[in-house]
Enzyme design. Structure first.
Site, PDB file in Angstrom:
ATOM      1  CG  LEU A  68      -3.952 -13.980 -34.308  1.00 39.86           C
ATOM      2  CD1 LEU A  68      -4.993 -13.715 -33.231  1.00 39.86           C
ATOM      3  CD2 LEU A  68      -4.434 -13.464 -35.643  1.00 39.86           C
ATOM      4  N   GLY A  69       0.035 -11.887 -35.437  1.00 36.16           N
ATOM      5  CA  GLY A  69       1.024 -10.838 -35.194  1.00 36.16           C
ATOM      6  C   GLY A  69       2.450 -11.240 -35.472  1.00 36.16           C
ATOM      7  CB  SER A  70       4.205 -14.425 -36.100  1.00 36.74           C
ATOM      8  OG  SER A  70       3.436 -14.994 -37.134  1.00 36.74           O
ATOM      9  CE  LYS A  88       7.417 -16.658 -39.550  1.00 36.13           C
ATOM     10  NZ  LYS A  88       6.988 -16.247 -38.211  1.00 36.13           N
ATOM     11  CE  LYS A 134       0.570 -22.315 -43.409  1.00 36.30           C
ATOM     12  NZ  LYS A 134       0.015 -21.922 -42.100  1.00 36.30           N
ATOM     13  CD  GLU A 143      -2.453 -19.145 -49.636  1.00 35.82           C
ATOM     14  OE1 GLU A 143      -2.198 -18.392 -48.698  1.00 35.82           O
ATOM     15  OE2 GLU A 143      -3.243 -18.866 -50.557  1.00 35.82           O
ATOM     16  CB  ILE A 203       7.940 -18.527 -32.302  1.00 41.72           C
ATOM     17  CG1 ILE A 203       6.636 -18.459 -33.102  1.00 41.72           C
ATOM     18  CG2 ILE A 203       7.847 -19.619 -31.244  1.00 41.72           C
ATOM     19  CD1 ILE A 203       5.408 -18.183 -32.281  1.00 41.72           C
ATOM     20  CG  ASP A 223      17.908 -15.271 -35.505  1.00 43.39           C
ATOM     21  OD1 ASP A 223      16.752 -15.524 -35.127  1.00 43.39           O
ATOM     22  OD2 ASP A 223      18.174 -14.990 -36.693  1.00 43.39           O
TER      23      ASP A 223
END
Length: 618
Positions: free
Chosen positions: A457-459, A376, A418, A551, A302, A322
């Protein structure tokens, strides 16, 4: 023996020299009614014969200078025809100028006929070459194994994109497939030809045509196709066992061209349960122009996309922070190439380090902050809940407090669905992070907001890369529960929402995207197997492994739907949950930090649950 390019040019040069002589023979014959014994012919023929070499050299020189030996005549079109016409006129004008200078003369009719005959013969030879190649490539005149063995392609869409796909396939000698027909729902087009290929029927006939035409591949040539139509086509293609490809979207076809390399396989992103969210970034992202923008977690999925999109809006400076330097370095190289004028700075450091963050904010004085740094991974954080709290809660508090002290205009927290009624410590830690920025907003001049969205999607760490790796390994594809559903969005969509929220934020909001219907993970796995050219349950098995710790079957996006408010964008809503006073929450977070260091995972989760009352540890 295969002729080289220079050999082909030489052959064409010799052929043109012979044709030039033929042109003048025909011009004399036509001009003098095929009577070569008359007095007029005897007066002018010697002029041509004595200057034959010069005429040849002049014409061939003009042909060469104007590029008749540089064009790819295999792909000749109307532009090449115009070039031949202009070249013929200029070549004969040069011959006339030469004769005038040398005080010699040929009848004007000879020159006029020579121009027309040059167009017919010189141009005709070149277009005959294209025609012969076309027929040879299609296998009509000779048996061409490459064509007859080419994949048989059925094209869906008889518009401009469909025509360009046909032309591209033909131009490449059908190496990438041979079109055997076109499908279109416009009944007025059925039976007509598009770029030489017949429109055979509507989409309803797709299953029948795939079978009768022995189709190997379907190309969806409808750049603005709706998701529902795409899903219907892929279902038909998958059921018939043929591969489906698609052309780029409309925004990629601005130049009006479709290249073979741009015709791609259908991606799982094309099969979201809704149309993509269309955000007016140009209108709402002006708050970034000329500002110093800090992105924490800038090397992540992201965070890096945030940096890419922010760079498009001309910030005064882009700061990318980072803890992992490799991804930052790669992103820096990418942005330098794409945005050479962009002022940017790569900062390696941890949001956990409060002193480091204070020094950074005091030194750099960012105007806008996007806080994307976080842990995450749900199962991993269940085993290491203290790390989730340190990074997601303490790290967020450090960045938010430093933004407040530095007088930043805005801070946008990247949150998750979440965080709603969490059953895992990762979601609970993100909800607690939301609470921190919302409580701080009550006492600060800085505008704090959070953006909550579903799975991306795709992360890194998302289900799609995992499924793809499992398919590459031959399976099985593992699904934790056959009834599990999730909300999905693409990375660009997620980032657009974050930027939109930053522009709309006035402080204290949690922005939520209307993500349509949730997607069943089992369907997602089976569709991805089909997109990879396999049959679920036969070529690749799907295995149900059971829910992992933390989950739940269904994710939620809202804490209380009754408290939801509309915004100026029809797909974006805002929620303002009850806010705890910052002093109280800050003290509670301090107490949490003090007691998690040496505690068991269960004790840490229980401590978090005391602050996040909607959290129910499993």
């Amino acid at each position: 023996m295969k002729l080289t390019l220079q050999m082909k040019k030489g052959v064409l040069l010799v052929l043109d020299a012979l044709l030039i002589q033929l042109v003048y023979l025909l011009a004399f014959a036509i001009r003098f009614d095929y009577d070569f014994s008359g007095r007029m012919v005897s007066n002018y023929w010697p002029v041509y014969r004595e200057n034959l070499l010069w005429i040849l050299l002049i014409k061939l020189a003009v042909f060469y200078l104007l590029g008749l030996y540089h064009s790819l005549w295999r792909y000749a079109s109307i532009e090449e025809l115009m070039k031949v016409a202009i070249t013929a006129v200029l070549a004969n004008a040069s011959v006339m100028a030469y004769l005038a200078i040398t005080q010699q003369m040929l009848p004007r009719g000879i020159h006029a006929l020579a121009i027309l005959l040059d167009m017919a013969l010189i141009g005709g030879v070149r277009f005959a070459y294209r025609v012969s190649r076309t027929y040879r490539d299609t296998g009509f005149l000779t048996f061409n194994p490459q064509v007859t063995s080419a994949r048989r392609v059925l094209i869906v869409g008889a518009g401009e994109a469909g025509a360009m796909v046909v032309k591209e396939l033909k131009a490449h000698g059908y190496q990438h497939g041979r079109p055997v027909g076109i499908v279109d729902d416009d009944k007025s087009k059925i039976g007509r030809k598009l770029a030489g290929v017949t429109v055979l029927g509507s989409r309803e006939k797709l299953p029948e045509l795939i079978k009768s035409k022995r189709v190997d591949e379907v190309i969806l040539a409808m750049p603005s196709v709706q998701r529902q139509v795409m899903r219907e086509v892929i279902d038909v293609a998958a059921g018939a066992g043929v591969r489906l490809k698609t052309v780029p979207g409309v925004y990629e076809l601005i130049d009006g061209q479709v290249s073979i390399k741009e015709i791609r396989d259908v991606d799982i992103e094309d099969l979201l349960g809704r149309e993509p969210v269309d955000l007016d970034l140009e209108a709402i992202a002006g708050f970034l122009k000329g500002k110093k923008v800090l992105v924490t977690g800038g090397g992540g999925s992201i965070g890096s996309e945030l940096c890419r999109q922010i760079a498009d809006f001309a910030p005064r400076e882009l700061l990318m922070l980072d803890i992992y330097e490799n991804h930052l370095y790669e992103l820096q190289q990418e942005l330098r190439k794409k945005h050479p004028q962009l002022t940017m700075k790569v900062l390696v450091g941890s949001v956990r380090d409060k002193a480091c963050m204070q020094a950074l904010f005091q030194r750099e004085q960012p105007t806008v902050v996007f806080h994307a740094a976080a842990h995450k991974h749900v199962p991993l954080m269940e085993d290491s809940p203290a790390e989730a709290v340190k990074n997601n809660v303490m790290g967020t508090r450090n960045v938010a407090w430093c933004a407040h002290e530095a007088g930043c205009e805005k801070l946008v927290l990247i949150s998750t669905d979440k965080a709603v009624n969490p059953t895992n410590v990762m979601g609970a830690s993100k909800r607690l992070a939301e609470m921190v920025v919302q409580s701080l907003d009550e006492i600060s001049q800085t505008e704090f907001a959070a953006v909550r969205f579903g799975n991306v999607l795709g992360s890194s760490g998302s289900v799609i890369p995992l499924f793809k790796k499992q398919i590459e390994d031959g399976g099985p594809v593992t699904v934790t529960h056959e009834d599990m559903t999730r909300y999905f969005m693409t990375i660009p969509e997620a980032v657009q929402l974050v930027i939109q929220a930053g522009a709309m934020a006035r402080g204290g909001e949690v922005f939520v995207l209307d993500m349509g219907d949730p997607v069943k993970i089992m369907d997602l796995a089976e569709n991805l197997i089909r997109l990879s050219g396999f049959t679920p349950g036969e070529d690749i098995q799907v295995e149900v492994t059971g829910l992992r710790p933390g989950e739940k079957l269904y994710e939620e996006l809202l804490l209380d739907s009754n408290g939801l408010e509309a915004t100026v964008h029809q797909k974006i809503f805002v929620e303002k949950p009850a806010v705890t006073a910052f002093e109280t929450l800050n003290q509670q977070v301090d107490e949490l930090a003090a007691e998690i260091c040496m505690q068991s995972p269960e004790t840490v989760k229980a401590a978090v649950a005391r602050l996040v009352t909607t959290y129910t540890p499993q």
